[in-house]
Write a protein that holds these residues in place. Structure first.
Motif, PDB file in Angstrom:
ATOM      1  N   ARG A 186       9.134 -21.332 -21.506  1.00  0.00           N
ATOM      2  CA  ARG A 186       8.080 -21.925 -21.691  1.00  0.00           C
ATOM      3  C   ARG A 186       6.998 -20.948 -20.616  1.00  0.00           C
ATOM      4  O   ARG A 186       5.837 -20.754 -21.198  1.00  0.00           O
ATOM      5  CB  ARG A 186       8.193 -23.210 -21.119  1.00  0.00           C
ATOM      6  CG  ARG A 186       7.290 -23.845 -22.514  1.00  0.00           C
ATOM      7  CD  ARG A 186       8.393 -26.065 -21.512  1.00  0.00           C
ATOM      8  NE  ARG A 186       7.390 -26.598 -21.113  1.00  0.00           N
ATOM      9  CZ  ARG A 186       6.977 -27.893 -20.129  1.00  0.00           C
ATOM     10  NH1 ARG A 186       8.232 -28.079 -20.843  1.00  0.00           N
ATOM     11  NH2 ARG A 186       5.824 -27.814 -20.128  1.00  0.00           N
ATOM     12  N   HIS A 187       8.052 -20.498 -20.054  1.00  0.00           N
ATOM     13  CA  HIS A 187       6.818 -20.096 -18.697  1.00  0.00           C
ATOM     14  C   HIS A 187       6.681 -18.739 -18.714  1.00  0.00           C
ATOM     15  O   HIS A 187       7.282 -17.923 -17.963  1.00  0.00           O
ATOM     16  CB  HIS A 187       6.720 -20.608 -17.277  1.00  0.00           C
ATOM     17  CG  HIS A 187       8.717 -20.138 -16.920  1.00  0.00           C
ATOM     18  ND1 HIS A 187       9.415 -21.105 -17.733  1.00  0.00           N
ATOM     19  CD2 HIS A 187       8.727 -19.705 -16.050  1.00  0.00           C
ATOM     20  CE1 HIS A 187      10.572 -20.824 -16.946  1.00  0.00           C
ATOM     21  NE2 HIS A 187      10.268 -20.353 -15.545  1.00  0.00           N
ATOM     22  N   ALA A 188       6.793 -18.074 -20.085  1.00  0.00           N
ATOM     23  CA  ALA A 188       6.523 -16.517 -20.696  1.00  0.00           C
ATOM     24  C   ALA A 188       5.539 -15.914 -20.095  1.00  0.00           C
ATOM     25  O   ALA A 188       6.011 -14.364 -19.610  1.00  0.00           O
ATOM     26  CB  ALA A 188       6.370 -16.698 -22.221  1.00  0.00           C
ATOM     27  N   THR A 189       4.653 -16.313 -18.842  1.00  0.00           N
ATOM     28  CA  THR A 189       3.437 -15.475 -18.111  1.00  0.00           C
ATOM     29  C   THR A 189       4.690 -14.637 -17.155  1.00  0.00           C
ATOM     30  O   THR A 189       4.857 -13.883 -16.798  1.00  0.00           O
ATOM     31  CB  THR A 189       2.708 -16.080 -17.761  1.00  0.00           C
ATOM     32  OG1 THR A 189       3.514 -17.348 -17.501  1.00  0.00           O
ATOM     33  CG2 THR A 189       1.710 -17.035 -18.939  1.00  0.00           C
ATOM     34  N   GLU A 190       5.970 -15.556 -16.507  1.00  0.00           N
ATOM     35  CA  GLU A 190       6.643 -14.781 -15.646  1.00  0.00           C
ATOM     36  C   GLU A 190       7.272 -12.845 -16.873  1.00  0.00           C
ATOM     37  O   GLU A 190       7.056 -12.223 -15.584  1.00  0.00           O
ATOM     38  CB  GLU A 190       8.009 -15.481 -15.899  1.00  0.00           C
ATOM     39  CG  GLU A 190       8.832 -15.716 -14.391  1.00  0.00           C
ATOM     40  CD  GLU A 190      10.476 -16.273 -14.420  1.00  0.00           C
ATOM     41  OE1 GLU A 190      10.124 -17.105 -13.806  1.00  0.00           O
ATOM     42  OE2 GLU A 190      10.725 -16.301 -15.460  1.00  0.00           O
ATOM     43  N   GLU A 227       4.870 -24.311 -15.019  1.00  0.00           N
ATOM     44  CA  GLU A 227       4.050 -24.109 -16.215  1.00  0.00           C
ATOM     45  C   GLU A 227       3.038 -23.193 -16.917  1.00  0.00           C
ATOM     46  O   GLU A 227       2.476 -22.727 -18.312  1.00  0.00           O
ATOM     47  CB  GLU A 227       2.460 -25.169 -16.277  1.00  0.00           C
ATOM     48  CG  GLU A 227       2.787 -26.696 -15.427  1.00  0.00           C
ATOM     49  CD  GLU A 227       3.836 -26.884 -17.288  1.00  0.00           C
ATOM     50  OE1 GLU A 227       3.957 -26.992 -17.620  1.00  0.00           O
ATOM     51  OE2 GLU A 227       4.506 -28.224 -16.878  1.00  0.00           O
ATOM     52  N   GLY A 228       3.525 -21.353 -16.053  1.00  0.00           N
ATOM     53  CA  GLY A 228       2.977 -20.742 -16.385  1.00  0.00           C
ATOM     54  C   GLY A 228       1.353 -20.642 -16.124  1.00  0.00           C
ATOM     55  O   GLY A 228       0.601 -19.416 -17.025  1.00  0.00           O
ATOM     56  N   ASP A 229       0.815 -21.459 -15.207  1.00  0.00           N
ATOM     57  CA  ASP A 229      -0.404 -21.169 -15.347  1.00  0.00           C
ATOM     58  C   ASP A 229      -0.718 -19.931 -14.154  1.00  0.00           C
ATOM     59  O   ASP A 229      -0.581 -20.247 -13.271  1.00  0.00           O
ATOM     60  CB  ASP A 229      -0.745 -22.840 -14.857  1.00  0.00           C
ATOM     61  CG  ASP A 229      -2.394 -22.503 -14.673  1.00  0.00           C
ATOM     62  OD1 ASP A 229      -3.626 -22.130 -14.222  1.00  0.00           O
ATOM     63  OD2 ASP A 229      -2.967 -24.126 -15.216  1.00  0.00           O
ATOM     64  N   ARG A 230      -1.629 -18.787 -14.779  1.00  0.00           N
ATOM     65  CA  ARG A 230      -2.442 -18.317 -14.104  1.00  0.00           C
ATOM     66  C   ARG A 230      -4.289 -18.821 -14.277  1.00  0.00           C
ATOM     67  O   ARG A 230      -4.823 -17.914 -14.347  1.00  0.00           O
ATOM     68  CB  ARG A 230      -1.986 -16.827 -15.570  1.00  0.00           C
ATOM     69  CG  ARG A 230      -0.857 -16.549 -15.149  1.00  0.00           C
ATOM     70  CD  ARG A 230      -0.315 -15.845 -13.667  1.00  0.00           C
ATOM     71  NE  ARG A 230      -1.383 -14.742 -13.520  1.00  0.00           N
ATOM     72  CZ  ARG A 230      -1.338 -13.659 -12.396  1.00  0.00           C
ATOM     73  NH1 ARG A 230      -0.450 -14.222 -11.476  1.00  0.00           N
ATOM     74  NH2 ARG A 230      -2.152 -12.913 -12.114  1.00  0.00           N
ATOM     75  N   THR A 231      -4.409 -19.573 -14.508  1.00  0.00           N
ATOM     76  CA  THR A 231      -5.912 -20.001 -14.261  1.00  0.00           C
ATOM     77  C   THR A 231      -6.483 -20.697 -13.063  1.00  0.00           C
ATOM     78  O   THR A 231      -7.633 -20.277 -12.745  1.00  0.00           O
ATOM     79  CB  THR A 231      -6.703 -21.290 -15.171  1.00  0.00           C
ATOM     80  OG1 THR A 231      -5.936 -22.446 -14.849  1.00  0.00           O
ATOM     81  CG2 THR A 231      -5.665 -20.690 -16.910  1.00  0.00           C
ATOM     82  N   GLN A 232      -5.111 -21.017 -11.898  1.00  0.00           N
ATOM     83  CA  GLN A 232      -5.792 -21.221 -11.216  1.00  0.00           C
ATOM     84  C   GLN A 232      -5.462 -20.663  -9.641  1.00  0.00           C
ATOM     85  O   GLN A 232      -4.329 -20.186  -9.457  1.00  0.00           O
ATOM     86  CB  GLN A 232      -4.945 -23.150 -10.493  1.00  0.00           C
ATOM     87  CG  GLN A 232      -5.811 -24.036 -11.672  1.00  0.00           C
ATOM     88  CD  GLN A 232      -4.839 -25.678 -11.224  1.00  0.00           C
ATOM     89  OE1 GLN A 232      -5.406 -25.582 -10.474  1.00  0.00           O
ATOM     90  NE2 GLN A 232      -4.383 -26.006 -12.665  1.00  0.00           N
ATOM     91  N   ARG A 233      -6.267 -20.099  -9.107  1.00  0.00           N
ATOM     92  CA  ARG A 233      -5.752 -19.183  -7.886  1.00  0.00           C
ATOM     93  C   ARG A 233      -5.684 -19.870  -6.410  1.00  0.00           C
ATOM     94  O   ARG A 233      -6.213 -20.441  -6.349  1.00  0.00           O
ATOM     95  CB  ARG A 233      -6.887 -17.798  -7.915  1.00  0.00           C
ATOM     96  CG  ARG A 233      -6.437 -17.105  -6.381  1.00  0.00           C
ATOM     97  CD  ARG A 233      -4.990 -16.328  -6.732  1.00  0.00           C
ATOM     98  NE  ARG A 233      -5.251 -15.046  -5.534  1.00  0.00           N
ATOM     99  CZ  ARG A 233      -5.136 -14.944  -4.352  1.00  0.00           C
ATOM    100  NH1 ARG A 233      -4.679 -16.066  -3.653  1.00  0.00           N
ATOM    101  NH2 ARG A 233      -5.302 -14.259  -3.656  1.00  0.00           N
ATOM    102  N   HIS A 234      -4.584 -20.505  -5.857  1.00  0.00           N
ATOM    103  CA  HIS A 234      -4.475 -20.554  -4.601  1.00  0.00           C
ATOM    104  C   HIS A 234      -4.528 -19.566  -3.358  1.00  0.00           C
ATOM    105  O   HIS A 234      -3.836 -18.719  -3.781  1.00  0.00           O
ATOM    106  CB  HIS A 234      -3.257 -21.565  -4.431  1.00  0.00           C
ATOM    107  CG  HIS A 234      -3.130 -22.564  -5.980  1.00  0.00           C
ATOM    108  ND1 HIS A 234      -4.150 -24.184  -5.630  1.00  0.00           N
ATOM    109  CD2 HIS A 234      -2.676 -22.188  -6.689  1.00  0.00           C
ATOM    110  CE1 HIS A 234      -3.454 -24.438  -6.798  1.00  0.00           C
ATOM    111  NE2 HIS A 234      -3.427 -23.782  -7.897  1.00  0.00           N
TER     112      HIS A 234
END
Ligand code: ZN
Length: 229
Positions: free
Chosen positions: A40-44, A197-204
């Motif tokens: 699911r986390h294909a952003t990887e 979740e492959g989330d790339r919208t939130q930067r920590h």
């Protein structure tokens, strides 16, 4: 290890990026392999070429070919929160629903077969017993038994190096700094993907991610302990 070569199991995540830097510090020639298993986390997978390009600029003679192999059989079997639209939680078997049965054994088998064709006997993987989610295929015993089985199956020695096996997530950040200084830490923060979740919208401060999934929680907690031990 002069004249030596290694094949790194490289997903584009934090752990395998550190493993890649580790291999580049020890082997003359390093190739990488990634697996597309319908995660699911294909952003990887999108992070892989970005990280490889930056590391290749630093190690032009050392970092060689990248390989991407489809292992859609894992998606076809399904049932995991990593391949299906399913919540990540603790399952009845005491393992998180993100467990993908047999994943690392399949990965190592495919990597060893590729290594056989490429003349590479040394595999490097980010499996880790510490701070892990209880996946039985991450255990050192599982990994080394698989290496032994593959050595028999190929009639050629297969060595599996797991530099993170005994490290917690804070120590993994420390190792990254020791291997590549602040530049490697920055590259991992900016470009590697850990989030389920492959989330790339939130930067920590520790990088991008949803901040709430177990993988983000581990990465964040490790980073905080690395910054302020
Ligand atoms: Zn997350």
């Amino acid at each position: 290890m002069s004249g030596s070569s290694a094949l790194v199991l490289f997903s584009g995540g934090q752990d395998s990026t550190v493993c890649l830097a580790w291999a580049l510090s020890r082997f003359d020639r390093v190739e990488t392999v990634g697996f597309d298993y319908g995660q699911r986390h294909a952003t990887e997978l999108k992070a892989r070429p970005v990280i490889l390009e930056k590391l290749r600029a630093q190690h032009p003679a050392r970092l060689g070919d990248d390989h991407l192999l489809p292992l859609a059989v894992l998606k076809d079997i399904g049932g995991s929160a990593l391949t299906d639209d399913r919540k990540i939680e603790m399952g009845e078997n005491g393992l998180p629903t993100s467990f993908v049965p047999g994943r690392n054994v399949l990965f190592l088998t495919a990597a060893a077969a590729l290594g056989y064709r490429r003349g590479i006997a040394d595999l490097v993987g980010g499996m880790c017993e510490t701070d892990y989610s209880g996946y039985p295929d991450c255990r050192d015993e599982t990994v080394q038994a698989t290496a032994r089985a593959l050595s028999l199956a190929l009639a050629r020695e297969v060595r599996v190096h797991t530099p993170l096996m005994r490290l917690d997530k804070a120590a993994t950040w420390t190792l990254a700094e020791a291997l590549g200084g602040a530049a490697l830490v920055k590259l991992i923060v900016e470009d590697s993907v850990t989030c389920y979740e492959g989330d790339r919208t939130q930067r920590h401060e520790w990088g991008y991610g949803c901040g709430a999934c177990p993988a983000c929680e581990l990465r964040a907690a490790g980073y905080r302990r690395y910054i302020a031990p």
